[in-house]
Design an enzyme around this catalytic site. Sequence first.
Site, PDB file in Angstrom:
ATOM      1  N   ARG A   1       9.471  14.406   3.949  1.00 25.57           N
ATOM      2  CA  ARG A   1       8.058  14.725   3.706  1.00 25.57           C
ATOM      3  C   ARG A   1       7.609  15.624   4.836  1.00 25.57           C
ATOM      4  O   ARG A   1       7.398  15.176   5.948  1.00 25.57           O
ATOM      5  CB  ARG A   1       7.224  13.451   3.697  1.00 25.57           C
ATOM      6  CG  ARG A   1       5.731  13.669   3.487  1.00 25.57           C
ATOM      7  CD  ARG A   1       5.013  12.328   3.391  1.00 25.57           C
ATOM      8  NE  ARG A   1       3.582  12.495   3.116  1.00 25.57           N
ATOM      9  CZ  ARG A   1       2.652  12.647   4.071  1.00 25.57           C
ATOM     10  NH1 ARG A   1       3.011  12.663   5.350  1.00 25.57           N
ATOM     11  NH2 ARG A   1       1.377  12.769   3.749  1.00 25.57           N
ATOM     12  N   GLU A   2       7.597  16.924   4.551  1.00 23.08           N
ATOM     13  CA  GLU A   2       7.242  17.895   5.588  1.00 23.08           C
ATOM     14  C   GLU A   2       6.156  18.802   5.040  1.00 23.08           C
ATOM     15  O   GLU A   2       6.446  19.801   4.396  1.00 23.08           O
ATOM     16  CB  GLU A   2       8.487  18.695   5.972  1.00 23.08           C
ATOM     17  CG  GLU A   2       9.624  17.847   6.501  1.00 23.08           C
ATOM     18  CD  GLU A   2       9.276  17.190   7.838  1.00 23.08           C
ATOM     19  OE1 GLU A   2       9.798  16.093   8.102  1.00 23.08           O
ATOM     20  OE2 GLU A   2       8.450  17.760   8.603  1.00 23.08           O
TER      21      GLU A   2
ATOM     22  N   ASN B   1       9.585  14.750  -1.016  1.00 27.38           N
ATOM     23  CA  ASN B   1       8.163  14.553  -1.273  1.00 27.38           C
ATOM     24  C   ASN B   1       7.546  15.793  -1.890  1.00 27.38           C
ATOM     25  O   ASN B   1       7.785  16.898  -1.419  1.00 27.38           O
ATOM     26  CB  ASN B   1       7.453  14.228   0.055  1.00 27.38           C
ATOM     27  CG  ASN B   1       5.975  13.966  -0.143  1.00 27.38           C
ATOM     28  OD1 ASN B   1       5.160  14.826   0.096  1.00 27.38           O
ATOM     29  ND2 ASN B   1       5.654  12.784  -0.647  1.00 27.38           N
TER      30      ASN B   1
ATOM     31  N   SER C   1       2.471   7.495  -5.421  1.00 26.90           N
ATOM     32  CA  SER C   1       1.553   6.840  -4.472  1.00 26.90           C
ATOM     33  C   SER C   1       0.482   6.123  -5.264  1.00 26.90           C
ATOM     34  O   SER C   1      -0.165   6.722  -6.120  1.00 26.90           O
ATOM     35  CB  SER C   1       0.881   7.897  -3.588  1.00 26.90           C
ATOM     36  OG  SER C   1       1.855   8.682  -2.971  1.00 26.90           O
TER      37      SER C   1
ATOM     38  N   THR D   1      -4.060   4.744   9.616  1.00 32.82           N
ATOM     39  CA  THR D   1      -2.944   5.485  10.209  1.00 32.82           C
ATOM     40  C   THR D   1      -3.374   6.922  10.476  1.00 32.82           C
ATOM     41  O   THR D   1      -4.156   7.476   9.706  1.00 32.82           O
ATOM     42  CB  THR D   1      -1.731   5.499   9.281  1.00 32.82           C
ATOM     43  OG1 THR D   1      -0.737   6.369   9.828  1.00 32.82           O
ATOM     44  CG2 THR D   1      -2.085   5.995   7.885  1.00 32.82           C
TER      45      THR D   1
ATOM     46  N   LYS E   1      -1.215  10.281   8.041  1.00 34.47           N
ATOM     47  CA  LYS E   1      -1.608  10.990   6.812  1.00 34.47           C
ATOM     48  C   LYS E   1      -2.904  11.742   7.100  1.00 34.47           C
ATOM     49  O   LYS E   1      -3.911  11.134   7.438  1.00 34.47           O
ATOM     50  CB  LYS E   1      -1.806   9.999   5.674  1.00 34.47           C
ATOM     51  CG  LYS E   1      -2.153  10.697   4.352  1.00 34.47           C
ATOM     52  CD  LYS E   1      -1.814   9.836   3.149  1.00 34.47           C
ATOM     53  CE  LYS E   1      -2.010  10.625   1.856  1.00 34.47           C
ATOM     54  NZ  LYS E   1      -1.055  10.247   0.814  1.00 34.47           N
TER      55      LYS E   1
ATOM     56  N   GLY F   1       0.332   2.510   8.496  1.00 40.62           N
ATOM     57  CA  GLY F   1       0.035   1.742   9.707  1.00 40.62           C
ATOM     58  C   GLY F   1       0.929   0.536   9.876  1.00 40.62           C
ATOM     59  O   GLY F   1       0.506  -0.475  10.448  1.00 40.62           O
TER      60      GLY F   1
ATOM     61  N   SER G   1       5.705   6.887  11.413  1.00 38.88           N
ATOM     62  CA  SER G   1       5.676   7.018  12.884  1.00 38.88           C
ATOM     63  C   SER G   1       6.481   5.951  13.617  1.00 38.88           C
ATOM     64  O   SER G   1       7.040   6.218  14.682  1.00 38.88           O
ATOM     65  CB  SER G   1       4.222   6.976  13.377  1.00 38.88           C
ATOM     66  OG  SER G   1       3.610   5.780  12.926  1.00 38.88           O
TER      67      SER G   1
ATOM     68  N   MET H   1     -17.458 -20.292  25.415  1.00 40.34           N
ATOM     69  CA  MET H   1     -18.107 -19.270  24.585  1.00 40.34           C
ATOM     70  C   MET H   1     -17.791 -17.947  25.269  1.00 40.34           C
ATOM     71  O   MET H   1     -18.328 -17.653  26.320  1.00 40.34           O
ATOM     72  CB  MET H   1     -19.610 -19.479  24.537  1.00 40.34           C
ATOM     73  CG  MET H   1     -20.095 -20.831  23.983  1.00 40.34           C
ATOM     74  SD  MET H   1     -18.911 -21.723  23.040  1.00 40.34           S
ATOM     75  CE  MET H   1     -19.848 -22.885  22.180  1.00 40.34           C
TER      76      MET H   1
ATOM     77  N   LYS I   1     -13.031 -21.758   6.289  1.00 43.97           N
ATOM     78  CA  LYS I   1     -13.967 -22.777   5.821  1.00 43.97           C
ATOM     79  C   LYS I   1     -15.244 -22.107   5.376  1.00 43.97           C
ATOM     80  O   LYS I   1     -15.711 -21.155   5.968  1.00 43.97           O
ATOM     81  CB  LYS I   1     -14.249 -23.718   7.007  1.00 43.97           C
ATOM     82  CG  LYS I   1     -15.487 -24.551   6.856  1.00 43.97           C
ATOM     83  CD  LYS I   1     -16.032 -25.035   8.155  1.00 43.97           C
ATOM     84  CE  LYS I   1     -17.235 -24.233   8.614  1.00 43.97           C
ATOM     85  NZ  LYS I   1     -18.342 -24.214   7.652  1.00 43.97           N
TER      86      LYS I   1
HETATM   87  C1  LIG Z   1       2.802   9.108   3.882  1.00 43.51           C
HETATM   88  C2  LIG Z   1       1.699   8.131   3.794  1.00 43.51           C
HETATM   89  N1  LIG Z   1       1.145   7.773   2.604  1.00 43.51           N
HETATM   90  C3  LIG Z   1       0.191   6.868   2.747  1.00 43.51           C
HETATM   91  C4  LIG Z   1      -0.582   6.314   1.602  1.00 43.51           C
HETATM   92  O1  LIG Z   1      -1.512   5.539   1.861  1.00 43.51           O
HETATM   93  O2  LIG Z   1      -0.224   6.669   0.461  1.00 43.51           O
HETATM   94  S1  LIG Z   1      -0.076   6.428   4.348  1.00 43.51           S
HETATM   95  C5  LIG Z   1       1.148   7.500   4.879  1.00 43.51           C
HETATM   96  C6  LIG Z   1       1.510   7.660   6.303  1.00 43.51           C
HETATM   97  C7  LIG Z   1       2.098   6.402   6.894  1.00 43.51           C
HETATM   98  O3  LIG Z   1       2.510   6.695   8.211  1.00 43.51           O
HETATM   99  P1  LIG Z   1       2.704   5.588   9.336  1.00 43.51           P
HETATM  100  O4  LIG Z   1       3.878   4.734   8.912  1.00 43.51           O
HETATM  101  O5  LIG Z   1       3.004   6.377  10.567  1.00 43.51           O
HETATM  102  O6  LIG Z   1       1.418   4.816   9.418  1.00 43.51           O
HETATM  103  C1  LIG Z   2       2.092   9.307   0.158  1.00 45.54           C
HETATM  104  C2  LIG Z   2       3.128   8.479   0.088  1.00 45.54           C
HETATM  105  C3  LIG Z   2       2.954   7.077  -0.248  1.00 45.54           C
HETATM  106  N1  LIG Z   2       4.017   6.260  -0.312  1.00 45.54           N
HETATM  107  C4  LIG Z   2       5.237   6.732  -0.067  1.00 45.54           C
HETATM  108  C5  LIG Z   2       6.374   5.759  -0.158  1.00 45.54           C
HETATM  109  F1  LIG Z   2       6.079   4.691   0.597  1.00 45.54           F
HETATM  110  F2  LIG Z   2       7.476   6.307   0.310  1.00 45.54           F
HETATM  111  F3  LIG Z   2       6.536   5.350  -1.403  1.00 45.54           F
HETATM  112  N2  LIG Z   2       5.482   8.005   0.250  1.00 45.54           N
HETATM  113  C6  LIG Z   2       4.480   8.904   0.346  1.00 45.54           C
HETATM  114  N3  LIG Z   2       4.697  10.103   0.658  1.00 45.54           N
END
Ligand SMILES: Cc1nc(C(=O)O)sc1CCOP(=O)(O)O
Ligand SMILES: C=C1C=NC(C(F)(F)F)=NC1=N
Length: 538
Positions: A44-45, A74, A113, A142, A145, A180, A209, A290, A365
């Site tokens: 995914r670039e 991707n 997705s 995160t 993205k 995240g 990441s 507290m 609760k």
């Molecule tokens: C590629 C991607 N898709 C997302 C989605 O919500 O569909 S979040 C995401 C990036 C996740 O990166 P990291 O593991 O560094 O948090």
């Molecule tokens: C936006 C994305 C959401 N989910 C995934 C994966 F987790 F790999 F399915 N890849 C992506 N590029």
Amino acid sequence: MFAKENVDYTLYLVTDSTMLPEGTTLESQVEAGLKNGVTLVQLREKETPTKTFIQEALKVQKLCKHYGVPLIINDRVDVALAINADGVHVGQDDMPIPMVRKLLGPEKIIGWSVGYTHEVEQLTKWGPEGVDYIGIGMVFPTNTKKNPKKAPMGPVGVSNILGALQEYEAKWCKTVAIGGLHPDCIPRVLYQCGSPDGRRMLDGISVVSDIMAAPDAGSATKKLRDILAKKRYDFIPGLISNSTTFHPDQMAEYLDRTKTNRPLIQHITNKVHQNFGANVTLALGSSPIMSEINSEFKELSLIPHATLLLNTGSVAPLEVLIDAVKAYNESQRPIVFDPVGYSATETRLNLNNHVLTAGQFACIKGNSGEILSLAGLSQGKMKGVDSGYNGSDLSLLIKATKIVAYRYRTVSVCTGKTDIVADGTFAGAYEPSGGMLGDWSSIPCFTIVCGDIPIMECITASGCSLGSTIACLIGGVSGNANVLGAVLTAVTLYKSAGQKASSRCRGSGSFHVELIDALYQFFTSNQPLEWAASIHQV
Ligand SMILES: Cc1nc(C(=O)O)sc1CCOP(=O)(O)O
Ligand SMILES: C=C1C=NC(C(F)(F)F)=NC1=N
């Protein structure tokens, strides 16, 4: 060619060469991942021009072939076709799935997705020829993205998507969570994310990441694999789940352990409750503090038998609450959560939901209004923060209490004329990419009946101080932690003391004093059989 049904979704690496640490390359990070247990790779670039992208894709494809791991591209269906990749992953705004399938043919892997249940409904319409797996996200915030269109959904959001897959019977579709995800939250995600029917959990975890930005991608991958091999989330060491009946004669040992261990009960609660909660805690032989100072939470949580009581009627800012939850989860110390006025206002709903996604709670609760809302069964808004729901439909309240316990994997308490306690923890156990050990209807649940105490409604902090009582009993347990037993003891003790106080008091003022006296006397004498209300398993 990779046979689709053999794809292992356990640890799905999605690349991103914009976050590579010094001295690493896209290939070196991917290879470190492949060597240490990555089971699926997605190139995914987003910013790379096509020519370079294809060069990178060919290099990564070679690496993947060497390790027998499929390569997903991707977005770029053209590139996937050009290099004969094993599949593509497309988002909601990319090429429509039927078109992708037409181009790629039936053997290739297609991922989508997904963030909303209506998208699950759509994929079901396409059937097994459409989507092979979905990336459910984003679970947590995160930075990876750029310009995300979706808000973080939290574990409950993931469970809703898994529930939709069950509801629409998309049995063929596999799932990974993304967004995240790191070692500090993945154990909880694996444990908490499951369909309401208990039959479906995540097939894997996807990270960007955690591996791509890691200076040592190999050990980062190993750490993730260790977590993914576990079948228990130890948020309280030694937690057991009491599914047999509970008898009042077991209560003395819980009270005795609290007396012996004198747990520290950190209160983050509303101003009205603070003083009374501290007095209740002292009456129960425990030590109240507290504190809303983030910097001391970690230290406090490491004090032996420390327990957190979080009552969101407090004015503490959200990040203080989140920091406290994280500190106590990290120290594997129990948290009692009282989502005051859960859905009374939009503000409280959002705040409480944010806290609920931030960690794992030993006990949640609420009064019947709050529990019905948490279970998604309420008929509209509650009024104010007092109980609000006076319907006599006990079976609805029992169902709601079980659903809350199951959805949050916690011991849930619903207070009212009859108190209801359910244990959805499964002692922290789960079946990776299988299902839970049953659905919400099968979990242990008990009612404590000791009549109504109308005057309880006329004093401040009566419900909140049940939270303090629960925290004192949970905080006291040691060794095999039977949280359910501790909670049943606390609820019975509190209700019985309320009865005693309401018979002795001369009005709501003296009720407060009588209640603390009764708690003090019952606790000190420790003769539960003299006062314990009747407990029934339902
Ligand atoms: C590629 C991607 N898709 C997302 C989605 O919500 O569909 S979040 C995401 C990036 C996740 O990166 P990291 O593991 O560094 O948090
Ligand atoms: C936006 C994305 C959401 N989910 C995934 C994966 F987790 F790999 F399915 N890849 C992506 N590029």
